[in-house]
Each structure stands twice: as structure tokens, then as C-alpha cells.
Write a protein that holds these residues in place. Sequence first.
Motif, PDB file in Angstrom:
ATOM      1  N   SER A  74       0.830  -1.208   0.000  1.00  0.00           N
ATOM      2  CA  SER A  74       0.000   0.000   0.000  1.00  0.00           C
ATOM      3  C   SER A  74       0.862   1.254   0.000  1.00  0.00           C
ATOM      4  CB  SER A  74      -0.932   0.002   1.217  1.00  0.00           C
ATOM      5  OG  SER A  74      -1.834  -1.086   1.183  1.00  0.00           O
ATOM      6  N   LEU A  75       1.920   1.256   0.798  1.00  0.00           N
ATOM      7  CA  LEU A  75       2.812   2.416   0.838  1.00  0.00           C
ATOM      8  C   LEU A  75       3.532   2.597  -0.496  1.00  0.00           C
ATOM      9  CD1 LEU A  75       4.335   2.004   4.427  1.00  0.00           C
ATOM     10  CD2 LEU A  75       2.658   3.695   3.680  1.00  0.00           C
ATOM     11  N   THR A  76       3.917   1.493  -1.119  1.00  0.00           N
ATOM     12  CA  THR A  76       4.568   1.576  -2.426  1.00  0.00           C
ATOM     13  C   THR A  76       3.605   2.123  -3.482  1.00  0.00           C
ATOM     14  OG1 THR A  76       6.071  -0.251  -1.911  1.00  0.00           O
ATOM     15  CG2 THR A  76       5.707   0.241  -4.231  1.00  0.00           C
ATOM     16  N   ARG A  77       2.349   1.685  -3.417  1.00  0.00           N
ATOM     17  CA  ARG A  77       1.345   2.169  -4.365  1.00  0.00           C
ATOM     18  C   ARG A  77       1.144   3.683  -4.229  1.00  0.00           C
ATOM     19  NH1 ARG A  77      -2.897  -0.533  -6.706  1.00  0.00           N
ATOM     20  NH2 ARG A  77      -1.276  -2.103  -7.043  1.00  0.00           N
ATOM     21  N   MET A  78       1.373   4.215  -3.034  1.00  0.00           N
ATOM     22  CA  MET A  78       1.155   5.643  -2.793  1.00  0.00           C
ATOM     23  C   MET A  78       2.114   6.527  -3.572  1.00  0.00           C
ATOM     24  SD  MET A  78       0.465   5.890   1.312  1.00  0.00           S
ATOM     25  CE  MET A  78       0.339   7.694   1.239  1.00  0.00           C
ATOM     26  N   GLY A  79       3.305   6.031  -3.914  1.00  0.00           N
ATOM     27  CA  GLY A  79       4.319   6.864  -4.570  1.00  0.00           C
ATOM     28  C   GLY A  79       3.800   7.579  -5.806  1.00  0.00           C
ATOM     29  N   PRO A  80       3.402   6.846  -6.851  1.00  0.00           N
ATOM     30  CA  PRO A  80       2.889   7.522  -8.056  1.00  0.00           C
ATOM     31  C   PRO A  80       1.572   8.243  -7.817  1.00  0.00           C
ATOM     32  CG  PRO A  80       2.631   5.146  -8.237  1.00  0.00           C
ATOM     33  CD  PRO A  80       3.494   5.386  -7.037  1.00  0.00           C
ATOM     34  N   LEU A  81       0.735   7.719  -6.915  1.00  0.00           N
ATOM     35  CA  LEU A  81      -0.543   8.376  -6.645  1.00  0.00           C
ATOM     36  C   LEU A  81      -0.344   9.748  -6.011  1.00  0.00           C
ATOM     37  CD1 LEU A  81      -2.703   5.403  -5.293  1.00  0.00           C
ATOM     38  CD2 LEU A  81      -2.605   6.320  -7.601  1.00  0.00           C
ATOM     39  N   LEU A  82       0.626   9.875  -5.125  1.00  0.00           N
ATOM     40  CA  LEU A  82       0.902  11.171  -4.499  1.00  0.00           C
ATOM     41  C   LEU A  82       1.429  12.165  -5.526  1.00  0.00           C
ATOM     42  CD1 LEU A  82       2.544  10.077  -1.120  1.00  0.00           C
ATOM     43  CD2 LEU A  82       0.287  11.097  -1.448  1.00  0.00           C
ATOM     44  N   LEU A  83       2.263  11.688  -6.438  1.00  0.00           N
ATOM     45  CA  LEU A  83       2.771  12.573  -7.488  1.00  0.00           C
ATOM     46  C   LEU A  83       1.644  13.042  -8.409  1.00  0.00           C
ATOM     47  CD1 LEU A  83       6.092  10.725  -8.281  1.00  0.00           C
ATOM     48  CD2 LEU A  83       5.911  13.133  -7.660  1.00  0.00           C
ATOM     49  N   LEU A 277      10.579   2.897 -12.473  1.00  0.00           N
ATOM     50  CA  LEU A 277      11.914   2.777 -11.883  1.00  0.00           C
ATOM     51  C   LEU A 277      11.879   2.153 -10.497  1.00  0.00           C
ATOM     52  CD1 LEU A 277      13.442   6.239 -12.886  1.00  0.00           C
ATOM     53  CD2 LEU A 277      13.811   4.021 -13.987  1.00  0.00           C
ATOM     54  N   GLY A 278      10.734   2.228  -9.829  1.00  0.00           N
ATOM     55  CA  GLY A 278      10.655   1.695  -8.480  1.00  0.00           C
ATOM     56  C   GLY A 278       9.913   0.389  -8.353  1.00  0.00           C
ATOM     57  N   VAL A 279       8.969   0.118  -9.256  1.00  0.00           N
ATOM     58  CA  VAL A 279       8.098  -1.042  -9.085  1.00  0.00           C
ATOM     59  C   VAL A 279       8.108  -1.948 -10.308  1.00  0.00           C
ATOM     60  CG1 VAL A 279       5.749  -1.816  -8.569  1.00  0.00           C
ATOM     61  CG2 VAL A 279       6.608   0.323  -7.575  1.00  0.00           C
ATOM     62  N   GLN A 280       7.669  -1.429 -11.451  1.00  0.00           N
ATOM     63  CA  GLN A 280       7.435  -2.282 -12.614  1.00  0.00           C
ATOM     64  C   GLN A 280       8.718  -2.782 -13.267  1.00  0.00           C
ATOM     65  OE1 GLN A 280       4.394  -3.262 -13.346  1.00  0.00           O
ATOM     66  NE2 GLN A 280       3.388  -1.904 -11.875  1.00  0.00           N
ATOM     67  N   GLY A 281       9.701  -1.918 -13.411  1.00  0.00           N
ATOM     68  CA  GLY A 281      10.953  -2.307 -14.049  1.00  0.00           C
ATOM     69  C   GLY A 281      10.922  -2.183 -15.560  1.00  0.00           C
ATOM     70  N   SER A 282       9.743  -2.298 -16.152  1.00  0.00           N
ATOM     71  CA  SER A 282       9.588  -2.161 -17.598  1.00  0.00           C
ATOM     72  C   SER A 282       8.152  -1.757 -17.882  1.00  0.00           C
ATOM     73  CB  SER A 282       9.924  -3.469 -18.327  1.00  0.00           C
ATOM     74  OG  SER A 282       9.028  -4.499 -17.935  1.00  0.00           O
ATOM     75  N   VAL A 283       7.892  -1.396 -19.140  1.00  0.00           N
ATOM     76  CA  VAL A 283       6.542  -1.013 -19.546  1.00  0.00           C
ATOM     77  C   VAL A 283       6.106  -1.927 -20.678  1.00  0.00           C
ATOM     78  CG1 VAL A 283       5.041   0.831 -20.388  1.00  0.00           C
ATOM     79  CG2 VAL A 283       6.993   1.390 -18.929  1.00  0.00           C
ATOM     80  N   ARG A 284       5.006  -2.611 -20.471  1.00  0.00           N
ATOM     81  CA  ARG A 284       4.456  -3.472 -21.516  1.00  0.00           C
ATOM     82  C   ARG A 284       3.495  -2.697 -22.399  1.00  0.00           C
ATOM     83  NH1 ARG A 284       3.105  -9.572 -19.340  1.00  0.00           N
ATOM     84  NH2 ARG A 284       5.220 -10.086 -18.601  1.00  0.00           N
ATOM     85  N   ALA A 285       3.359  -3.166 -23.611  1.00  0.00           N
ATOM     86  CA  ALA A 285       2.397  -2.543 -24.525  1.00  0.00           C
ATOM     87  C   ALA A 285       0.989  -2.699 -23.972  1.00  0.00           C
ATOM     88  CB  ALA A 285       2.507  -3.190 -25.905  1.00  0.00           C
ATOM     89  N   ASP A 286       0.177  -1.680 -24.196  1.00  0.00           N
ATOM     90  CA  ASP A 286      -1.224  -1.664 -23.759  1.00  0.00           C
ATOM     91  C   ASP A 286      -1.379  -1.611 -22.242  1.00  0.00           C
ATOM     92  OD1 ASP A 286      -2.102  -1.866 -26.448  1.00  0.00           O
ATOM     93  OD2 ASP A 286      -1.795  -4.037 -26.368  1.00  0.00           O
ATOM     94  N   TRP A 287      -0.305  -1.318 -21.525  1.00  0.00           N
ATOM     95  CA  TRP A 287      -0.402  -1.165 -20.061  1.00  0.00           C
ATOM     96  C   TRP A 287      -0.814   0.270 -19.752  1.00  0.00           C
ATOM     97  CZ3 TRP A 287       3.050   1.813 -16.822  1.00  0.00           C
ATOM     98  CH2 TRP A 287       2.808   1.663 -15.448  1.00  0.00           C
ATOM     99  N   ASN A 288      -1.846   0.416 -18.959  1.00  0.00           N
ATOM    100  CA  ASN A 288      -2.306   1.737 -18.558  1.00  0.00           C
ATOM    101  C   ASN A 288      -3.083   1.611 -17.246  1.00  0.00           C
ATOM    102  OD1 ASN A 288      -3.144   4.375 -18.331  1.00  0.00           O
ATOM    103  ND2 ASN A 288      -4.630   4.266 -19.993  1.00  0.00           N
ATOM    104  N   PRO A 289      -2.453   1.914 -16.100  1.00  0.00           N
ATOM    105  CA  PRO A 289      -3.152   1.787 -14.817  1.00  0.00           C
ATOM    106  C   PRO A 289      -4.240   2.833 -14.606  1.00  0.00           C
ATOM    107  CG  PRO A 289      -0.984   2.750 -14.495  1.00  0.00           C
ATOM    108  CD  PRO A 289      -1.055   2.342 -15.933  1.00  0.00           C
ATOM    109  N   ALA A 290      -4.248   3.899 -15.435  1.00  0.00           N
ATOM    110  CA  ALA A 290      -5.284   4.951 -15.362  1.00  0.00           C
ATOM    111  C   ALA A 290      -5.396   5.520 -13.959  1.00  0.00           C
ATOM    112  CB  ALA A 290      -6.622   4.389 -15.837  1.00  0.00           C
ATOM    113  N   TYR A 291      -4.260   5.859 -13.374  1.00  0.00           N
ATOM    114  CA  TYR A 291      -4.250   6.411 -12.018  1.00  0.00           C
ATOM    115  C   TYR A 291      -4.828   7.827 -11.966  1.00  0.00           C
ATOM    116  CZ  TYR A 291      -1.173   2.644 -10.334  1.00  0.00           C
ATOM    117  OH  TYR A 291      -0.651   1.436  -9.961  1.00  0.00           O
ATOM    118  N   SER A 292      -4.613   8.599 -13.009  1.00  0.00           N
ATOM    119  CA  SER A 292      -4.917  10.028 -12.939  1.00  0.00           C
ATOM    120  C   SER A 292      -6.394  10.304 -12.680  1.00  0.00           C
ATOM    121  CB  SER A 292      -4.473  10.722 -14.232  1.00  0.00           C
ATOM    122  OG  SER A 292      -4.711  12.108 -14.161  1.00  0.00           O
TER     123      SER A 292
END
Length: 364
Positions: A74-83, A277-292
Motif C-alpha cells: 500500500s505504501l509503495t502504491r502511494m508513490g505515483p498516486l501522491l505525485l 523505476l521503483g516497481v514495474q521495471g519495464s513497460v508493456r504494450a497496452d499497459w495503462n493503470p489509469a491512475y490520474s
Amino acid sequence: MIGGSPSDGKLAYRLIGRLHPRRWLAPLLMSAGPMVVALLVTGVLLVMMGVNPLEYYGYIVRRGLLSPSGLQASLTRMGPLLLIAASLIAAFRAGLWNLGGDGQFLLGAVFASASAPALLAAGTPLWLTLLAASLVGAVIGGLWAVLPALLKAWQNINEIITTLMMSFLAISLSNLLIKNVFFDPGTTVPQTINLAYADRLPPLFDSHVSSGVLIGLFALLLVHWLMTRTALGLQLRVVGANPGAAIHAGLPVIGLTVLALALSASLAGLAGAVEVLGVQGSVRADWNPAYSLVVVPLVFLARLNGFGTLALVFIFSVLSIGSESAARRIGVPNHFTLVTVAVLLIVMALTERVAGRRREKKGG
């Protein structure tokens, strides 16, 4: 006045006034009330699905908050969400709607993911690689908002439309880059070159919590301070509230508009960089967490306050991590959290409408 000066008495009176329940109870109810109602409504939906709401919410709390692994996730998930929250606050307080955060996030993630392995292969020190890749993500995200900002400043074209259109373009461009330019030839699935775990953002205190959460926390508090305690923040708020008055006051409206949207987009791009850089390590095609778009109601629920947003992002992170586990154990769909967010948006809109009518009656 005995034992003190009149100014001391006035100061004490002001402090007592600020501590009066009427000053903090109403904002608290306006923020917590919609969330409670949303949880009750989704609880009814769970009953209709044949799921015990108390069991579901209890499982979420146990997995997302009370278990050590869940809390760290949960704390790790907060990183991009806070940004992203900092990105939205920077735009909204300036009277601008940056709804292109998902595209800016993806572009930042893709370029950061592509630049980090290349820099390491060139012999760049790890700390400098992570810093440079993060800056690349932030710069790319910021540049992607320059066109909507100029269209808003020069032609007064609605930035909601332009940022959304640019977001769709960014998502398509990200997939194109992953499949044709930045792809990893050693994998069968289209993705960027994977960054080894040892080369990612360092974890905190010998745990699995990514240090990205500290980056997000710093950015959120910095934006809160910038927009509420500095002259630049005041100028941005004036431009957003009344551009005509800002022009008469001699403020550089075009420059401030571009600055506000670019700052917002840069933070969204940095969020993508931190995630990869902190969690995924790479980006796959069609990946979109839609956080915004998910963070938008949290920011408004907190009334654009950085500290309130911090608390709500934490709650959402726990809910998100816990629901992912509940999807496997209880059988509730993984995206049921989005239903909760949607209900929350509806309740917020109704709450604001009722509050607006009350203000109109008092004014009348």
C-alpha cells in the motif's frame, strides 16, 4: 487587560475561534460524509452480488493495512498516486483542468524505462541513472502539456478537451514506441528492456517499500506550500480565478498558464518514471493503470488540501491493494474499487449541489 497586552488577548481569541467545532466540523463532514455514503452504497451492491460487505471490507483492511506485506504494498502504491495528486492540485488551484495525466504518466514511464538501461549500459553510476531517468520522465510529461497550455493562453480553448485529446495521443504513441522503438528483442511480449531489481529505486529501511513514496510525499507537500504560501502560487490562483483581473494587474497570464500546466504534467510524467523505476521495471504494450482519473475525486474530496489528500491517497491505496487480494479470495471483481470511486463521484456532486443551495438560501 491583566497579565498580558490587548494583542495577546486578540491572538488568544483567534486561536479559540479556529478551534471552535464549527470551523473544522463542517469541512470534515463534507470530506468524510461522501466517502461513508459511497461505502454504504457499494455495500448494498455487494449484498446484491451475494457477498457479505463486512467480510469484504474486513478482508481489505486485513490484507491492505494490517498485514506487513500488504501495508508495504500500500505504501509503495502511494508513490505515483501522491505525485499525480500533486499534479492535479497544481493545475486545479491555478484554475486549470489537466485531465491528460494518464497520457503524461505513460510517456514519462516509457521514456524513463528506455533511458535507464541505456544509461547503465553506458557506464553511468546508478544514482545518476535513476536521477536522469526520472528527470527525463518529468520533462517529457511537461512538454506534452505545452500545446494545450498555449491553446488555452492564446485562444482560450478549453483545456479539458485538449488535454484529454493529447492523452489519447500519448497512450497510442506510448504503445507505438514500445512495439517499434524501445522494445526488448529478448522477449516475446512487446515491452521495454527490464530494469533489474537491484538497479531500481532503493527500498526503505530494509523493507519492500519503494522510496518512490518519499518522492511523492515531498512533491505533494512542496506543491501545497507553493500554491498556498508563495507569491507565485498567489499569482497562479489569481490567473485561474480571473484572467481579466490578472491582465489588468500586469501579470504574465500566458507564461503563468503555461507554467501551471507544464508543472502539472511534469509531476504526472515523474509519477510514471517513479512507477517504472521503483516497481514495474519495464513497460508493456497496452499497459495503462489509469491512475490520474482515479485520483481526481480524492483531490476534490480533500478540497485541494495537500494534507487531506495524503490521508485519502493512503486510504485508497489500502483499498486498492486489499481489493486486488479480495478479487482472488472472495471472488469480487478486481475493478470493483472503480465502482466505489464512481459512486463517490456521484455522491460528491450531490453533496456539492446541496451545499450550494444552502449557501444560496443564506445569501438570499
